[in-house]
Write a protein that holds these residues in place. Structure first.
Motif, mmCIF file in Angstrom:
data_model
loop_
_atom_site.group_PDB
_atom_site.id
_atom_site.type_symbol
_atom_site.label_atom_id
_atom_site.label_comp_id
_atom_site.label_asym_id
_atom_site.label_seq_id
_atom_site.Cartn_x
_atom_site.Cartn_y
_atom_site.Cartn_z
ATOM 1 N N PRO A 83 0.900 -1.348 0.155
ATOM 2 C CA PRO A 83 -0.185 0.370 -0.281
ATOM 3 C C PRO A 83 1.016 0.763 -0.311
ATOM 4 O O PRO A 83 0.420 2.058 -0.751
ATOM 5 C CB PRO A 83 -0.436 -0.118 0.868
ATOM 6 C CG PRO A 83 -0.004 -1.196 2.416
ATOM 7 C CD PRO A 83 0.985 -2.395 1.445
ATOM 8 N N ASP A 84 2.256 1.290 0.643
ATOM 9 C CA ASP A 84 3.313 2.641 0.056
ATOM 10 C C ASP A 84 3.884 2.523 -0.225
ATOM 11 O O ASP A 84 4.596 3.318 -0.755
ATOM 12 C CB ASP A 84 3.832 2.586 2.232
ATOM 13 C CG ASP A 84 3.172 2.650 3.058
ATOM 14 O OD1 ASP A 84 1.828 3.320 2.880
ATOM 15 O OD2 ASP A 84 3.040 1.896 3.778
ATOM 16 N N GLY A 85 3.523 1.791 -1.729
ATOM 17 C CA GLY A 85 4.881 1.780 -2.475
ATOM 18 C C GLY A 85 4.362 2.786 -3.794
ATOM 19 O O GLY A 85 2.544 3.722 -3.544
ATOM 20 N N GLN A 86 4.824 2.839 -5.094
ATOM 21 C CA GLN A 86 5.217 3.375 -5.797
ATOM 22 C C GLN A 86 4.454 3.272 -7.561
ATOM 23 O O GLN A 86 5.791 2.497 -7.904
ATOM 24 C CB GLN A 86 5.481 4.956 -5.879
ATOM 25 C CG GLN A 86 5.947 5.907 -4.912
ATOM 26 C CD GLN A 86 4.457 5.783 -4.311
ATOM 27 O OE1 GLN A 86 3.828 6.754 -5.571
ATOM 28 N NE2 GLN A 86 4.182 6.797 -2.857
ATOM 29 N N MET A 298 -1.170 5.259 3.950
ATOM 30 C CA MET A 298 -2.087 4.590 3.011
ATOM 31 C C MET A 298 -1.887 3.106 3.697
ATOM 32 O O MET A 298 -3.062 2.876 3.618
ATOM 33 C CB MET A 298 -1.557 4.718 1.244
ATOM 34 C CG MET A 298 -2.215 3.714 0.724
ATOM 35 S SD MET A 298 -4.412 3.974 0.385
ATOM 36 C CE MET A 298 -4.021 5.819 -0.408
ATOM 37 N N GLY A 299 -0.869 2.844 4.256
ATOM 38 C CA GLY A 299 -0.970 1.665 4.924
ATOM 39 C C GLY A 299 -1.633 1.169 6.229
ATOM 40 O O GLY A 299 -2.472 0.480 5.727
ATOM 41 N N LEU A 300 -2.314 1.784 7.061
ATOM 42 C CA LEU A 300 -2.695 2.004 8.096
ATOM 43 C C LEU A 300 -4.448 1.820 7.606
ATOM 44 O O LEU A 300 -5.118 1.441 8.151
ATOM 45 C CB LEU A 300 -2.322 3.223 8.950
ATOM 46 C CG LEU A 300 -1.414 3.592 9.695
ATOM 47 C CD1 LEU A 300 -1.233 3.950 10.654
ATOM 48 C CD2 LEU A 300 -1.107 2.054 10.590
ATOM 49 N N SER A 301 -3.787 2.780 6.737
ATOM 50 C CA SER A 301 -6.479 3.112 6.014
ATOM 51 C C SER A 301 -6.640 1.304 5.401
ATOM 52 O O SER A 301 -7.134 1.162 5.200
ATOM 53 C CB SER A 301 -6.171 4.386 5.140
ATOM 54 O OG SER A 301 -7.341 4.160 4.061
ATOM 55 N N ALA A 302 -4.825 0.756 4.129
ATOM 56 C CA ALA A 302 -5.306 -0.861 3.708
ATOM 57 C C ALA A 302 -5.810 -1.235 5.175
ATOM 58 O O ALA A 302 -6.243 -2.430 4.918
ATOM 59 C CB ALA A 302 -4.354 -0.845 3.374
#
Length: 334
Positions: A83-86, A298-302
């Motif tokens: 989730p934190d990738g680009q 974004m990782g936490l949201s995922a």
């Protein structure tokens, strides 16, 4: 006194006629202050539970909205977790698959063992040891999951390793689910350890329900010449069907949300592993536990979205189980 006729004979009173003749009498309960206080206390407890469940769902939904907007419907079908990738690429397909497979393995083992254990304690065990067995099962239900996970990791899994290797060698060629080398960190082993955790609490509930079966009906079945097993299948199991379903669903709830066993036993891999003896896998609970520490915004949201998915699945399963259990109660269809 009943009315008498001219010669002293007893006469019956004329039955009531009219539109209200067949209406049942309305009984009004006179509640004491203690009754009102108890009702208010119980109602407030039930209301607090509903409010708490609603707040949990709302909290997860608010936290999951950014991830759900980013991933869209692909969140349900994507296996990798970055989730934190680009660009961010993540989904719960692998985690939900591992959760369902490990829970299914656990319940296939848990339910028959729990029912058989309950029947043995209630109907077959000598009275001298019946109470001790009941206390032992209740005590096992209170053992922390960490103890089960460590025991499974260092004792049970190594003991099963030769058996699993033999099973793969013998049946792997014509059983698709076993076409892989068994290395210990599989979904099957995780489900087996989770079953060991779920069996005590499931057994405790089912045993208590089956113990409430009407003894006069059990004794009547035996008096008519039935065997003990016939009495169990004809009286006890139909009576306790709802309790068996309820206890099984409680065990399933523990299986779906178990974290430590899956985290310690599984070789973590964010991909679908259809062969249950194959090394690797992931569940929703273990994925959240592993990824939470290093997750960014974004990782936490995922992770919130993954938790929301598990929350909704568990909620739906429990509602379905409640409906089935209510229909399975004695006299529910009358």
């Amino acid at each position: 006194m009943q009315p008498t006729g001219p010669e002293g004979s007893v006469t019956s009173e004329m039955p009531e006629t009219g539109p209200h003749a067949q209406e049942p009498r309305k009984l009004e309960a006179r509640l004491t202050d203690a009754d009102r206080l108890y009702r208010a206390f119980v109602a407030s407890g039930a209301g607090a539970t509903l409010v708490l469940i609603t707040l949990i769902g709302v909290f997860l939904l608010i936290g999951a909205l950014p991830a759900l907007r980013t991933a869209g419907l692909s969140f349900l079908t994507t296996q990798p977790w970055a989730p934190d990738g680009q660009p961010p690429k993540f989904g719960v397909a692998a985690m939900m698959f591992g959760t369902f497979v490990s829970a299914a393995v656990a319940m296939v083992i848990t339910v028959p063992v729990a029912v058989c254990t309950s029947l043995f304690i209630n109907e077959y065990a000598p009275r001298a040891i019946r109470r001790g067995l009941t206390s032992l099962v209740d005590l096992m239900a209170a053992i922390p999951s960490l103890i089960f996970a460590i025991w499974g990791l260092f004792l049970l899994v190594p003991l099963l390793q030769p058996i699993e290797d033999w099973a793969v060698a013998q049946f792997g060629g014509w059983m698709p689910l076993m076409e892989a080398s068994a290395t210990g960190g599989s979904l099957f082993n995780a489900g087996l350890i989770i079953a060991c955790m779920a069996i005590p609490i499931t057994t405790s509930i089912i045993r208590e329900v089956l113990a409430q079966a009407p003894r006069h009906e059990c004794e009547g079945a035996l008096a008519l010449g039935g065997t003990r097993w016939g009495m169990i299948t004809a009286v006890i199991l139909p009576f306790g069907k709802g309790g068996i379903i309820g206890g099984s669903m409680l065990g399933l709830g523990r299986a779906l949300g178990e974290t430590l066993a899956a985290t310690l036993i599984l070789s973590i891999a964010f991909e679908i592993k259809p062969r249950i003896l194959e090394n690797g896998g992931i569940t929703v609970a273990s994925g959240i536990a592993i990824e939470f520490r290093d997750a960014q915004e974004m990782g936490l949201s995922a992770l919130m979205a993954a938790g929301l998915a598990l929350f909704l699945v568990t909620f739906a399963i429990n509602i379905l189980a409640a409906l089935v259990a209510n229909r399975s109660r004695p006299g529910a269809g009358r």
